[in-house]
Write a protein that holds these residues in place. Structure first.
Motif, PDB file in Angstrom:
ATOM      1  N   LEU A  72       7.770   1.972  -6.294  1.00 51.57           N
ATOM      2  CA  LEU A  72       7.782   3.440  -6.654  1.00 51.57           C
ATOM      3  C   LEU A  72       6.358   4.090  -6.318  1.00 51.57           C
ATOM      4  O   LEU A  72       6.212   5.122  -5.473  1.00 51.57           O
ATOM      5  N   THR A  73       5.358   3.487  -6.484  1.00 50.06           N
ATOM      6  CA  THR A  73       4.205   4.051  -6.014  1.00 50.06           C
ATOM      7  C   THR A  73       3.860   4.018  -4.488  1.00 50.06           C
ATOM      8  O   THR A  73       3.474   4.906  -4.157  1.00 50.06           O
ATOM      9  N   ALA A  74       4.434   2.950  -3.907  1.00 48.25           N
ATOM     10  CA  ALA A  74       4.742   2.619  -2.577  1.00 48.25           C
ATOM     11  C   ALA A  74       5.254   3.925  -1.935  1.00 48.25           C
ATOM     12  O   ALA A  74       4.781   4.573  -1.217  1.00 48.25           O
ATOM     13  N   LEU A  75       6.493   4.125  -2.316  1.00 46.33           N
ATOM     14  CA  LEU A  75       7.426   5.291  -1.979  1.00 46.33           C
ATOM     15  C   LEU A  75       6.670   6.441  -2.046  1.00 46.33           C
ATOM     16  O   LEU A  75       6.821   7.393  -1.151  1.00 46.33           O
ATOM     17  N   ALA A  76       6.157   6.789  -3.350  1.00 43.12           N
ATOM     18  CA  ALA A  76       5.613   8.120  -3.633  1.00 43.12           C
ATOM     19  C   ALA A  76       4.349   8.335  -2.437  1.00 43.12           C
ATOM     20  O   ALA A  76       3.790   9.287  -2.089  1.00 43.12           O
ATOM     21  N   ALA A  77       3.522   7.026  -2.403  1.00 44.99           N
ATOM     22  CA  ALA A  77       2.304   7.122  -1.566  1.00 44.99           C
ATOM     23  C   ALA A  77       2.830   7.463  -0.114  1.00 44.99           C
ATOM     24  O   ALA A  77       2.280   8.419   0.736  1.00 44.99           O
ATOM     25  N   LEU A  78       3.886   7.006   0.415  1.00 40.89           N
ATOM     26  CA  LEU A  78       4.238   7.211   1.792  1.00 40.89           C
ATOM     27  C   LEU A  78       4.907   8.653   1.790  1.00 40.89           C
ATOM     28  O   LEU A  78       4.323   9.400   2.885  1.00 40.89           O
ATOM     29  N   LYS A  79       5.582   9.222   0.817  1.00 37.29           N
ATOM     30  CA  LYS A  79       6.095  10.552   0.865  1.00 37.29           C
ATOM     31  C   LYS A  79       4.879  11.690   0.796  1.00 37.29           C
ATOM     32  O   LYS A  79       5.214  12.599   1.666  1.00 37.29           O
ATOM     33  N   LEU A 120      -3.714   4.170   2.357  1.00 36.64           N
ATOM     34  CA  LEU A 120      -3.367   2.862   1.841  1.00 36.64           C
ATOM     35  C   LEU A 120      -4.887   2.373   1.371  1.00 36.64           C
ATOM     36  O   LEU A 120      -4.725   1.346   0.600  1.00 36.64           O
ATOM     37  N   ASP A 121      -6.035   2.877   1.944  1.00 40.94           N
ATOM     38  CA  ASP A 121      -7.262   2.261   1.373  1.00 40.94           C
ATOM     39  C   ASP A 121      -7.801   3.217   0.419  1.00 40.94           C
ATOM     40  O   ASP A 121      -8.903   3.066   0.052  1.00 40.94           O
ATOM     41  N   ASP A 122      -7.158   4.218   0.112  1.00 37.23           N
ATOM     42  CA  ASP A 122      -7.636   5.357  -0.966  1.00 37.23           C
ATOM     43  C   ASP A 122      -7.365   4.951  -2.441  1.00 37.23           C
ATOM     44  O   ASP A 122      -6.461   5.297  -2.790  1.00 37.23           O
ATOM     45  N   GLU A 123      -8.129   3.900  -2.932  1.00 35.66           N
ATOM     46  CA  GLU A 123      -7.646   3.372  -4.051  1.00 35.66           C
ATOM     47  C   GLU A 123      -7.630   4.278  -5.132  1.00 35.66           C
ATOM     48  O   GLU A 123      -6.647   4.389  -6.029  1.00 35.66           O
ATOM     49  N   ALA A 124      -8.577   5.443  -5.285  1.00 41.29           N
ATOM     50  CA  ALA A 124      -8.566   6.407  -6.165  1.00 41.29           C
ATOM     51  C   ALA A 124      -7.374   7.542  -6.131  1.00 41.29           C
ATOM     52  O   ALA A 124      -6.479   7.707  -7.434  1.00 41.29           O
ATOM     53  N   ALA A 125      -7.011   7.728  -5.083  1.00 42.75           N
ATOM     54  CA  ALA A 125      -5.754   8.369  -4.980  1.00 42.75           C
ATOM     55  C   ALA A 125      -4.414   7.940  -5.184  1.00 42.75           C
ATOM     56  O   ALA A 125      -3.622   8.202  -5.968  1.00 42.75           O
ATOM     57  N   LEU A 126      -4.504   6.526  -4.894  1.00 39.76           N
ATOM     58  CA  LEU A 126      -3.364   5.664  -5.183  1.00 39.76           C
ATOM     59  C   LEU A 126      -3.152   5.542  -6.635  1.00 39.76           C
ATOM     60  O   LEU A 126      -1.954   5.281  -7.325  1.00 39.76           O
ATOM     61  N   GLY A 133       8.432  -2.245   0.522  1.00 41.06           N
ATOM     62  CA  GLY A 133       7.948  -3.909   0.005  1.00 41.06           C
ATOM     63  C   GLY A 133       6.653  -4.089   0.622  1.00 41.06           C
ATOM     64  O   GLY A 133       5.830  -4.611  -0.321  1.00 41.06           O
ATOM     65  N   ASP A 134       6.514  -3.944   1.975  1.00 46.08           N
ATOM     66  CA  ASP A 134       5.295  -4.194   2.669  1.00 46.08           C
ATOM     67  C   ASP A 134       4.253  -3.335   1.838  1.00 46.08           C
ATOM     68  O   ASP A 134       2.943  -3.710   1.799  1.00 46.08           O
ATOM     69  N   VAL A 135       4.326  -1.936   1.696  1.00 47.04           N
ATOM     70  CA  VAL A 135       3.373  -1.274   1.132  1.00 47.04           C
ATOM     71  C   VAL A 135       3.138  -1.562  -0.459  1.00 47.04           C
ATOM     72  O   VAL A 135       2.058  -1.333  -0.809  1.00 47.04           O
ATOM     73  N   ALA A 136       4.360  -1.776  -1.146  1.00 44.94           N
ATOM     74  CA  ALA A 136       4.099  -2.281  -2.447  1.00 44.94           C
ATOM     75  C   ALA A 136       3.032  -3.292  -2.508  1.00 44.94           C
ATOM     76  O   ALA A 136       2.355  -3.464  -3.263  1.00 44.94           O
ATOM     77  N   SER A 137       3.187  -4.540  -1.625  1.00 45.48           N
ATOM     78  CA  SER A 137       2.337  -5.559  -1.758  1.00 45.48           C
ATOM     79  C   SER A 137       0.722  -5.083  -1.466  1.00 45.48           C
ATOM     80  O   SER A 137      -0.050  -5.966  -2.139  1.00 45.48           O
ATOM     81  N   GLN A 138       0.461  -4.143  -0.664  1.00 43.83           N
ATOM     82  CA  GLN A 138      -0.553  -3.804  -0.427  1.00 43.83           C
ATOM     83  C   GLN A 138      -1.224  -2.909  -1.660  1.00 43.83           C
ATOM     84  O   GLN A 138      -2.447  -3.273  -2.096  1.00 43.83           O
ATOM     85  N   VAL A 139      -0.668  -2.095  -2.357  1.00 43.89           N
ATOM     86  CA  VAL A 139      -1.122  -1.283  -3.524  1.00 43.89           C
ATOM     87  C   VAL A 139      -1.209  -2.165  -4.766  1.00 43.89           C
ATOM     88  O   VAL A 139      -2.174  -1.780  -5.679  1.00 43.89           O
ATOM     89  N   ALA A 140      -0.393  -3.229  -4.694  1.00 43.64           N
ATOM     90  CA  ALA A 140      -0.291  -3.973  -6.072  1.00 43.64           C
ATOM     91  C   ALA A 140      -1.833  -4.867  -6.141  1.00 43.64           C
ATOM     92  O   ALA A 140      -2.128  -5.529  -7.069  1.00 43.64           O
ATOM     93  N   LEU A 162      -4.722  -3.672  -5.504  1.00 39.74           N
ATOM     94  CA  LEU A 162      -5.941  -2.691  -5.882  1.00 39.74           C
ATOM     95  C   LEU A 162      -5.708  -2.770  -7.352  1.00 39.74           C
ATOM     96  O   LEU A 162      -5.144  -2.147  -8.383  1.00 39.74           O
ATOM     97  N   PRO A 163      -7.225  -3.097  -8.046  1.00 39.29           N
ATOM     98  CA  PRO A 163      -7.099  -3.286  -9.636  1.00 39.29           C
ATOM     99  C   PRO A 163      -6.963  -1.777 -10.085  1.00 39.29           C
ATOM    100  O   PRO A 163      -6.470  -1.825 -11.364  1.00 39.29           O
ATOM    101  N   ARG A 164      -7.366  -0.830  -9.680  1.00 43.38           N
ATOM    102  CA  ARG A 164      -7.437   0.438 -10.218  1.00 43.38           C
ATOM    103  C   ARG A 164      -5.662   0.960 -10.158  1.00 43.38           C
ATOM    104  O   ARG A 164      -5.190   1.685 -11.344  1.00 43.38           O
TER     105      ARG A 164
END
Length: 232
Positions: free
Chosen positions: A45-52, A57-63, A100-107, A109-111
């Motif tokens: 869901l985080t990945a989908l919201a980020a895409l929307k 995908l490298d903006d850890e604070a925004a994600l 799923g690919d985007v989710a694996s990237q955001v997952a 990120l520690p923040r």
């Protein structure tokens, strides 16, 4: 007298993929009239919201902010779960390969992980919560009054997945599925952060030879014994 957030009852259902915890959690939540948390879906869901919303995908604070403020609901109905993001049913959207690919990237990120930990705990609300995942009882809700660790043999879980794929009209190889399940179990159990394992006070329930209704009945008996949620 009103209950504090920490007094709201929680049932955690942890275990490896294919043990039946998703289906069981949905049925129990519907039976109790409690809220339902599908923790694994939150990263998608985080990945989908980020895409929307066009987030980098490298903006850890925004994600992390995105993860923390997700407008999401899990609605249990007739043994199924409808997942809503910002008021729209995205149950199918979050299962796409791209998400799923985007989710694996955001997952990674520690923040984001920290934000989702907070977000998962925010699902704890009256009249109660059924939380499905891999670290619900060990990390997210360590003081839950009832924790179930639902497992099944790797062979049985592979067989279930094989039949699920065939019924969906997809090709499948039972040997390959078994190898994938064993490899995933090993990764989940050996990971440094929140490894897959039963909580010290979890009730272990092996579903290898049990049908879903039997598992639900076992958990209902546990709930009744602890006077949680079910009528007398």
């Amino acid at each position: 007298m009103s209950l504090s957030h920490s007094d709201v009852p929680v049932l955690t259902v942890d275990g490896p993929g294919g043990a039946g915890k998703g289906t069981v959690s949905r049925l129990i939540a519907e039976r109790l009239g409690w809220h339902l948390l599908d923790s694994g879906a939150l990263y998608r869901l985080t990945a989908l919201a980020a895409l929307k919303h066009g987030l980098a995908l490298d903006d850890e604070a925004a994600l992390a902010t995105c993860a923390e403020t997700l407008d999401v609901r899990f609605v249990a109905c007739d043994g199924e779960t409808r997942i809503e993001l910002e008021g729209r049913d995205v149950s199918g959207d979050i299962r796409t390969e791209k998400v799923g690919d985007v989710a694996s990237q955001v997952a990674s990120l520690p923040r984001v992980r920290d934000a989702l930990l907070t977000r998962q705990r925010d699902f704890r609300d009256l009249p109660g919560l059924v939380a499905d995942g891999r670290d619900m009882g060990t990390v997210v809700f360590p003081h839950a009054p009832l924790k179930v660790y639902l497992t099944a043999s790797a062979e049985e879980r592979a067989r279930r997945r094989y039949e699920q794929l065939l019924n969906a009209g997809r090709d499948a190889n039972l040997t390959s599925l078994l190898e994938e399940i064993k490899a995933r179990d090993e990764r989940d159990m050996q990971r440094a952060v929140a490894p897959l394992k039963p909580a010290d006070d979890a009730v272990l329930l092996d579903s290898t030879s049990l049908a879903i209704p039997d598992v639900v009945e076992c958990i209902e008996r546990l709930l009744s014994a602890r006077r949680l949620g079910l009528p007398n």
